[in-house]
Motif scaffolding. Structure first.
Motif: not given
Length: 590
Positions: A390-391, A393-394, A404, A408, A414, A418
């Motif tokens: 979550e930190s 995001r890749r 995704r 996430l 998230v 979002s």
């Protein structure tokens, strides 16, 4: 009987299937399925993982045996047998877990009949409870964990570096007599032999006791298991890799950037993910340093913040601190450490195994299922990785779609972020649309200029002089505004008269212009729309009148309080009659 051999440890575990209470053909079939799950091409590499499949096969066999018509062959298994297996578990979440495990065992099995296959693989499983969802750690709990990890790493770094320097000075002949010389001799002996002088009972010899005991001397050059675990957890945090993957990293790596490169620093480390299967289990991980800009910023802060934010620097520190242990043990891993005792294998005191539960217990953290409100958080590596992903995001060792849709998507944080981002973007578009649709208000000073210099005033208003003159004469008035050109409307083909509503479309039209002589009817309409709000259905009012009222408010904001008062005093019955016609729709083209 299924014999499971662990590749990493060499340990063999036997799983007895001889007592499965089913016909021999079915028993042999189940054993074959288990054997395929334990094969060399399987992604299952640990006996603990294999045991889950073994236990669910035993449950399946007992469910088949308890059916009124127990199958004699795999081809006799029906959908009813699958339903009987699922019915064994009263708890929905247990049923979900065990059915999923049976699906893994019987996946791609050609001997499973089609009706049973549909029942097993197409039946919708119970939804996972919110309490069982993997959630990220709150910031306060996260900082407690990170503080404990950093403390362990700082302590072992300072200790082992001090021991290494002492040993180097001793071998260079720079250590005189006294306590340091005695300790250095013991360290030298430990590096050369892998052990320290012992008494007959196994305890340390008097010289060892004078230097603090076996544990103190050995820890001058080696990590403890808890310290190796701290390194593994921190690297898992910084890279977002699975702990088991990180714990298998070797010390051998390739610096593709070249040592000392100030622009890009990265080490290539081979790692394994057995669950991917033999063709894809080996991959190369890029362990990176921080970007130059971020590194420069952290270097200006006190302490060693750069170290604890850089995966590469933590990994290189680990390799440095475990170098003596690798030299003594001959093991190639990055997490080699020395146990003081190993009751299970007394002759195997060197290890690469990390134990999160033991680290958590010795550092005051509870187990994952015993977290008390207000107390330290339980250490759950699933939550640790969720927090890291979550930190960052890749995607890490998975696809962007998996990141995704799996990691996430289940995060409330998230989802909230979002929604905020989407709402902000939509609000921005709405604001731009409203700004573009605002009615142009021609101020009194412009009209005064028109009386003296019509062309200049028309140029400032963005219309032709003749158009401005006719607007001032109220020749282009609709209901509450003037129209620049009703034959050039966005609501009709060019050259055709505008058919749009005076109430709903004129106030959203780029052709609309508001002049001071419109203010009385605009105030009257504004007051009437506000009064209607409490007298009709709120949703109906919002659909019909919210936008016109917002446009009127924007127009009225261009005038002073004195102008409002003067215009309100100028409202006539003709204005009220026009408003009634507008609201009744009598002015609209039918």
């Amino acid at each position: 009987m299924v014999l499971f051999h662990e590749e990493s440890t060499g340990r063999s575990v036997r799983f007895d299937c001889s007592d499965l209470p089913v016909a021999e053909p079915v028993r042999n079939w189940l054993v074959r399925r288990l054997a395929e799950r334990a094969g060399a091409r399987s992604g299952v590499k640990r006996a603990t993982s294999f045991r889950t499949g073994y236990q669910v096969v035993r449950d399946f066999a007992h469910a088949l045996a308890q059916c009124e018509l127990s199958p004699g062959r795999p081809a006799d298994i029906t959908a009813e047998h699958i339903r009987a297996f699922m019915a064994r578990y009263e708890d929905p979440q247990t049923r979900r877990t065990c059915t999923g495990r049976l699906r893994i065992v019987l996946r791609d099995c050609p001997e499973l009949p089609e009706s049973a296959r549909r029942e097993l693989f197409e039946t919708r499983l119970p939804v996972k409870q919110a309490s069982q969802q993997v959630t990220a750690y709150p910031e306060g709990e996260w900082q407690q964990i990170m503080t404990a990890l950093r403390r362990d790493i700082r302590l072992c770094r300072d200790r082992i570096r001090a021991g290494t320097r002492l040993l180097e000075r001793f071998r260079a002949g720079e250590v005189g007599d006294g306590h340091d010389a005695e300790l250095a001799q013991l360290l030298d002996l430990f590096v050369r032999t892998g052990d320290l002088p012992r008494r007959s009972d196994g305890g340390g010899a008097p010289a060892v006791q004078r230097c603090g005991g076996v544990a103190t001397v050995m820890r001058m050059l080696t990590l403890s298991q808890q310290e190796a675990t701290a390194f593994a957890i921190l690297l898992s945090v910084l890279t977002a890799e699975n702990l088991g993957t990180v714990a298998g990293w070797p010390a051998l790596h390739q610096r593709s950037d070249g040592i000392g490169d100030e622009e890009v620093a990265v080490a290539l480390v081979e790692q394994r993910k057995p669950r991917r299967g033999p063709e894809r289990e080996h991959r190369v991980a890029a362990v990176e340093d921080l970007p130059v800009s971020l590194r420069s910023m952290l270097e200006r802060t006190p302490g060693d913040e750069v170290l604890f934010h850089s995966p590469l620097r933590v990994y290189e520190l680990l390799v440095e601190l475990t170098a003596p242990a690798r030299l003594i043990s001959g093991m190639p891993g990055a997490f080699v450490h020395r146990r003081l005792a190993n009751p299970a294998k007394p002759n195997s005191l060197w290890s690469e195994e990390v134990r999160v539960e033991r680290w958590a217990r010795t550092r005051g953290f509870p187990t994952t299922n015993r977290t008390e409100e207000g107390g330290p958080p339980g250490i759950d590596m699933r939550r640790v990785r969720q927090t890291a992903l979550e930190s960052q995001r890749r995607p890490v060792s998975h696809t962007a779609r998996t990141l995704r849709d799996h990691y996430l998507r289940r995060s409330q944080t998230v989802r909230d972020q979002s929604q905020y981002v989407v709402a902000e973007a939509l609000q921005g578009e709405v604001d731009k649309a409203r700004e573009a649709a605002k009615v142009v208000v021609l101020p009194s000073r412009l009209l005064a200029l028109a009386a003296e210099d019509l062309p200049t005033a028309a140029a400032q208003a963005g219309v032709a002089p003749e158009t401005l003159r006719s607007m001032l004469a109220a020749e282009r008035d609709t209901a509450v505004v003037a129209c620049r050109d009703h034959l050039d409307s966005p609501h009709a083909p060019a050259g055709e008269a505008c058919p749009a509503s005076f109430l709903h479309a004129c106030l959203n039209c780029p052709n609309a212009r508001a002049l001071p002589h419109h203010l009385p009817v605009q105030i009257a309409l504004h007051d009437q729309l506000k009064a209607l709000r409490s007298n009709i259905d709120p949703r109906l009012w919002a659909a019909r009148y919210a936008t016109p009222l917002a446009r009127l408010r924007d127009i009225l904001s261009h005038y002073s309080g004195a102008e409002h008062a003067h215009a309100r005093a100028s409202i006539t019955d003709r204005h009220h009659a026009l408003i009634v016609s507008l609201l009744d729709g009598r002015t609209d083209l039918r």
